[in-house]
Scaffold this motif. Sequence first.
Motif, PDB file in Angstrom:
ATOM      1  N   SER A 210     -10.329  -4.406   5.816  1.00 46.71           N
ATOM      2  CA  SER A 210     -10.634  -3.179   6.564  1.00 46.71           C
ATOM      3  C   SER A 210      -9.986  -1.999   5.920  1.00 46.71           C
ATOM      4  O   SER A 210     -10.433  -0.849   6.075  1.00 46.71           O
ATOM      5  CB  SER A 210     -10.514  -3.228   8.157  1.00 46.71           C
ATOM      6  N   ARG A 211      -8.770  -2.130   5.326  1.00 49.01           N
ATOM      7  CA  ARG A 211      -7.949  -1.248   4.718  1.00 49.01           C
ATOM      8  C   ARG A 211      -8.072  -1.232   3.295  1.00 49.01           C
ATOM      9  O   ARG A 211      -7.334  -0.457   2.669  1.00 49.01           O
ATOM     10  CB  ARG A 211      -6.447  -1.532   5.279  1.00 49.01           C
ATOM     11  N   CYS A 212      -9.013  -1.976   2.837  1.00 46.23           N
ATOM     12  CA  CYS A 212      -8.851  -2.096   1.100  1.00 46.23           C
ATOM     13  C   CYS A 212      -9.733  -1.131   0.510  1.00 46.23           C
ATOM     14  O   CYS A 212     -10.865  -0.771   0.965  1.00 46.23           O
ATOM     15  CB  CYS A 212      -9.475  -3.705   0.876  1.00 46.23           C
ATOM     16  N   PRO A 213      -9.371  -0.337  -0.361  1.00 43.48           N
ATOM     17  CA  PRO A 213      -9.890   0.429  -1.052  1.00 43.48           C
ATOM     18  C   PRO A 213     -11.246   0.072  -2.034  1.00 43.48           C
ATOM     19  O   PRO A 213     -12.114   0.845  -2.188  1.00 43.48           O
ATOM     20  CB  PRO A 213      -8.908   1.353  -1.977  1.00 43.48           C
ATOM     21  N   VAL A 214     -11.087  -1.251  -2.080  1.00 43.60           N
ATOM     22  CA  VAL A 214     -12.464  -1.638  -2.880  1.00 43.60           C
ATOM     23  C   VAL A 214     -13.015  -2.982  -2.205  1.00 43.60           C
ATOM     24  O   VAL A 214     -13.580  -3.892  -2.865  1.00 43.60           O
ATOM     25  CB  VAL A 214     -11.813  -2.353  -4.243  1.00 43.60           C
ATOM     26  N   ALA A 215     -13.051  -2.677  -1.058  1.00 40.69           N
ATOM     27  CA  ALA A 215     -13.668  -3.834  -0.200  1.00 40.69           C
ATOM     28  C   ALA A 215     -15.291  -3.765  -0.507  1.00 40.69           C
ATOM     29  O   ALA A 215     -15.782  -5.267  -0.755  1.00 40.69           O
ATOM     30  CB  ALA A 215     -13.319  -3.620   1.463  1.00 40.69           C
TER      31      ALA A 215
END
Length: 299
Positions: A210-215
């Motif tokens: 949920s905090r990943c910039p490339v999710a």
Amino acid sequence: MAIPVARHNLRVTELLDPVLDWYDANARDLPWRSASATPWSVMVSEFMLQQTPVSRVLPVHEAWLERWPTPADLAAEPTGEAVRAWGRLGYPRRALRLHAAAAAIVADHGGEVPDSYDDLIALPGVGDYTAAAIATFAYGKRHVVLDTNVRRVFARTLSGVEFPSQSVNKAERELAANVLPHDEPTAATWSVAVMELGALICTAAKPSCSRCPVADLCAWRAAGHPAYDGPPRKVQTWAGTDRQCRGRLLAVLRDADSPVHRTRLDAVWPDETQRDRALASLLKDALVVKTGPETYALP
DNA sequence: CATTCGTGGCT
DNA sequence: TAGCCAAGAAT
């Protein structure tokens, strides 16, 4: 092979800016990343960080650099002082190798940490990862930096699996090379940024998607987070092993300021056979020296 | 390619 | 609680 490579190149083009932006905003302020960090400081950090968490390295790294600001300062001291200052970081042979590397730097490189991968990997305790990391993070050179974090991030985002294989294979190395930005400064920042993403977000046990910039670009997430289905990952035992015994024995010597009698070593491990074997291996590794008929000390 | 080599925090 | 995990290297 041409098609997957092209697809990966397309994907890294998409990954690059979000990962760099995320790193710019979220990178930890670590001493070996500061603008004033020397190549020696970077090198010391890389040795200490081999299989050891950042939080435990921080205080030891600071004390180490204060005591030994250059390779020559360390090389001038007995190896046992390196082992003592290593404290409880674990894998104390790394302290001996760092000392030996410092001596080689003084002997062969004028006291300056070399900047080429070939010179670095020739140093004791420096393997592929550490050579690439020092060349990249201390000197801004362009190398494939493959550590456990980078491998996991690529396994998930690019290959769509939860964990990489147990050892680096050719295809994985080629993949990492193919996604490495072309120019030197961007390649260096990319490597440390991917590493940081793996350390803080794309963690082994509980990734924070949920905090990943490339999710939204992640192949593993797109596939529904399929569970790892490779061969069982090795779980190292600890209680009762020779390693635990060695650790107990060495701790006694580290905490002593003079040679220690054998009976004090006997007191920390009940199994005589295993204790003798562990002490013999410590002597063989040159982590311990025999100073008398029944006394032992750090070298 | 598989083993060996420390230590401690976290779940 | 008993694994699981952490910026690997050497053999």
